[in-house]
Design a protein around this motif. Structure first.
Motif, short mmCIF file in Angstrom:
data_model
loop_
_atom_site.label_atom_id
_atom_site.label_comp_id
_atom_site.label_asym_id
_atom_site.label_seq_id
_atom_site.Cartn_x
_atom_site.Cartn_y
_atom_site.Cartn_z
N LEU A 120 89.89 80.18 -7.80
CA LEU A 120 90.83 79.52 -8.76
C LEU A 120 92.36 79.46 -8.38
N LEU A 121 92.68 80.72 -7.99
CA LEU A 121 94.21 80.81 -7.37
C LEU A 121 94.46 79.96 -6.20
N ARG A 122 93.58 79.80 -5.27
CA ARG A 122 93.49 78.52 -4.34
C ARG A 122 93.91 77.13 -4.75
N SER A 123 92.88 76.83 -5.82
CA SER A 123 92.96 75.63 -6.72
C SER A 123 94.57 75.37 -6.97
N LEU A 124 95.08 76.53 -7.71
CA LEU A 124 96.25 76.52 -8.30
C LEU A 124 97.32 76.32 -7.13
N ASP A 125 97.19 77.06 -5.98
CA ASP A 125 98.00 77.00 -4.95
C ASP A 125 98.26 75.55 -4.50
N GLU A 126 97.10 74.85 -4.51
CA GLU A 126 97.24 73.23 -4.20
C GLU A 126 97.83 72.24 -5.05
N LEU A 196 103.66 83.83 -5.31
CA LEU A 196 104.00 84.92 -6.38
C LEU A 196 102.69 85.35 -7.34
N ASP A 197 101.91 84.28 -7.53
CA ASP A 197 100.59 84.27 -8.38
C ASP A 197 99.81 85.49 -7.66
N ALA A 198 99.64 85.31 -6.36
CA ALA A 198 98.86 86.39 -5.53
C ALA A 198 99.39 87.64 -5.87
N GLY A 199 100.70 87.97 -6.01
CA GLY A 199 101.29 89.16 -6.01
C GLY A 199 101.01 89.56 -7.33
N PRO A 212 96.20 99.70 -3.34
CA PRO A 212 96.87 98.55 -2.90
C PRO A 212 96.43 97.74 -1.72
N ALA A 213 95.86 98.45 -0.77
CA ALA A 213 95.24 97.97 0.39
C ALA A 213 94.05 96.69 0.11
N SER A 214 93.13 97.53 -0.94
CA SER A 214 92.28 96.42 -1.17
C SER A 214 92.69 95.03 -2.12
N ALA A 215 93.63 95.57 -2.86
CA ALA A 215 94.24 94.25 -3.92
C ALA A 215 94.97 93.25 -2.73
N GLU A 216 95.66 93.92 -1.88
CA GLU A 216 96.34 93.06 -0.96
C GLU A 216 95.44 92.12 -0.17
N HIS A 217 94.20 92.84 0.32
CA HIS A 217 93.06 92.04 0.96
C HIS A 217 92.67 90.68 -0.13
N TRP A 218 92.68 90.94 -1.12
CA TRP A 218 92.21 89.94 -2.18
C TRP A 218 93.22 88.79 -2.25
N ALA A 219 94.40 89.48 -2.22
CA ALA A 219 95.67 88.42 -2.30
C ALA A 219 95.56 87.44 -0.98
N ALA A 220 95.25 88.00 0.06
CA ALA A 220 95.06 87.46 1.24
C ALA A 220 93.95 86.21 1.45
N GLU A 221 93.22 86.09 0.52
CA GLU A 221 92.36 85.07 0.15
C GLU A 221 93.05 83.78 -0.22
N PRO A 223 95.96 81.28 0.42
CA PRO A 223 96.72 80.68 1.72
C PRO A 223 98.27 81.17 1.71
N SER A 224 98.91 80.84 0.72
CA SER A 224 100.46 81.04 0.79
C SER A 224 100.63 82.44 1.02
N TRP A 225 99.76 83.25 0.35
CA TRP A 225 100.04 84.92 0.65
C TRP A 225 100.34 85.25 2.00
N GLN A 226 99.33 84.33 3.01
CA GLN A 226 99.25 84.77 4.23
C GLN A 226 100.69 84.47 5.13
N THR A 227 101.50 83.45 4.49
CA THR A 227 102.62 83.28 5.02
C THR A 227 103.78 83.77 4.48
N ALA A 228 103.72 84.44 3.10
CA ALA A 228 104.75 85.07 2.52
C ALA A 228 105.36 86.16 3.36
N PRO A 229 106.79 86.11 3.41
CA PRO A 229 107.58 87.13 3.97
C PRO A 229 107.50 88.43 3.74
N ALA A 230 107.07 89.59 4.48
CA ALA A 230 106.77 91.03 4.00
C ALA A 230 108.09 91.53 3.31
#
Length: 273
Positions: A120-126, A196-199, A212-221, A223-230
């Motif tokens: 769903l969040l990937r669809s929103l991303d697009e 931001l919605d992944a965040g 936190p690591a597990s939650a960030e793993h799901w956020a990485a699903e 695409p926009s999260w993967q290019t977000a600045p650390a």
């Protein structure tokens, strides 16, 4: 703070009659206990169909939430329930949405709902951001960011929901896999950076038991999260820790304490990770 909920039977007769012009005579009314913005929230059925009704008095301080949801609804096909009708009568503003079947998303580790929410969040991303009046993410977070320069990370042109409470995600297990989840309650729709919605989802995932690591793993699903600045992610975590601290101070309920704890855990992870 939550808005006081009243029953549909307390609507003025003229407002009730205006609703029934769209629905026909109501046969069943199931009042909802979820959500904070609406005075009226109910699932209703008649001989012609089923709807979810949300309503506020037109002079209510949060009347803007009704206008926001009505304005954005046409742009949310496949993401949210369709808005079928709107009634403004006898001092009331009432929205009649498509009634969805399903359950509130389970965010717990291992839940089968998690892949559906990610889809769903990937669809929103697009989804293109409509050219309607929306607040900007950097405006909403400006009072919670220690360094004003960090606000640039939150700015953008993407459509955001921003309230990833699991009660705002309905999952229909009988729908085709990969198309089971829908987002409701778009009152806080915002324009900003796509990631931001992944965040926002991360904080609710931690509150549901993820590390936190597990939650960030799901956020990485997403695409926009993967290019977000650390640095931007860390600034966002810090801002949300401050935001939830403020919310919890104003409304010291168990659920706000759970969220401020989750936000602080994530912020600590970002600082030391």
């Amino acid at each position: 703070m939550a808005t006081t909920r009243i029953g549909l039977d307390r609507l003025p007769p003229a407002a009730r009659a205006a609703v029934e012009e769209h629905t026909g005579r109501l046969l069943t009314v199931e009042e909802s206990t979820e959500g904070f913005n609406s005075e009226i929230a109910a699932r209703v059925t008649s001989a012609t169909g089923t709807w979810h009704i949300k309503g506020l008095r037109t002079d209510h301080p949060r009347a803007w939430t009704q206008h926001r949801e009505a304005a954005i609804a046409p742009f949310l096909t496949g993401l949210a329930p369709a808005l079928r009708w709107r009634v403004e009568s006898a001092g009331w503003d009432l929205l009649g949405f498509e009634a969805l079947d399903g359950h509130h998303a389970d965010y717990a580790p291992g839940s089968p709902d998690l892949p559906e929410v990610a889809t769903l969040l990937r669809s929103l991303d697009e989804t293109p951001c409509p050219g309607i009046e929306l607040r900007h993410a950097e405006q909403r977070l400006e009072h919670y960011t220690a360094n004003p320069d960090d606000l640039r990370y939150f700015a953008g042109t993407h459509l955001l929901h921003t309230d990833l409470n699991n009660a705002n995600v309905l999952v229909d297990a009988d729908a085709p896999r990969g198309d089971r989840a829908r987002l409701v309650d778009w009152a806080w729709a915002t324009r900003g950076a796509a990631w931001l919605d992944a965040g926002y989802w991360i904080i609710w995932l931690i509150a549901a038991g993820h590390t936190p690591a597990s939650a960030e793993h799901w956020a990485a699903e997403i695409p926009s999260w993967q290019t977000a600045p650390a640095e931007g992610i860390t600034a966002f975590a810090a801002a949300n820790a401050n935001l939830w601290s403020d919310i919890s101070s104003a409304d010291p309920a168990p659920w706000t304490f759970r969220l401020v704890t989750a936000a602080n855990v994530w912020h600590a992870h970002r600082r030391t990770g």
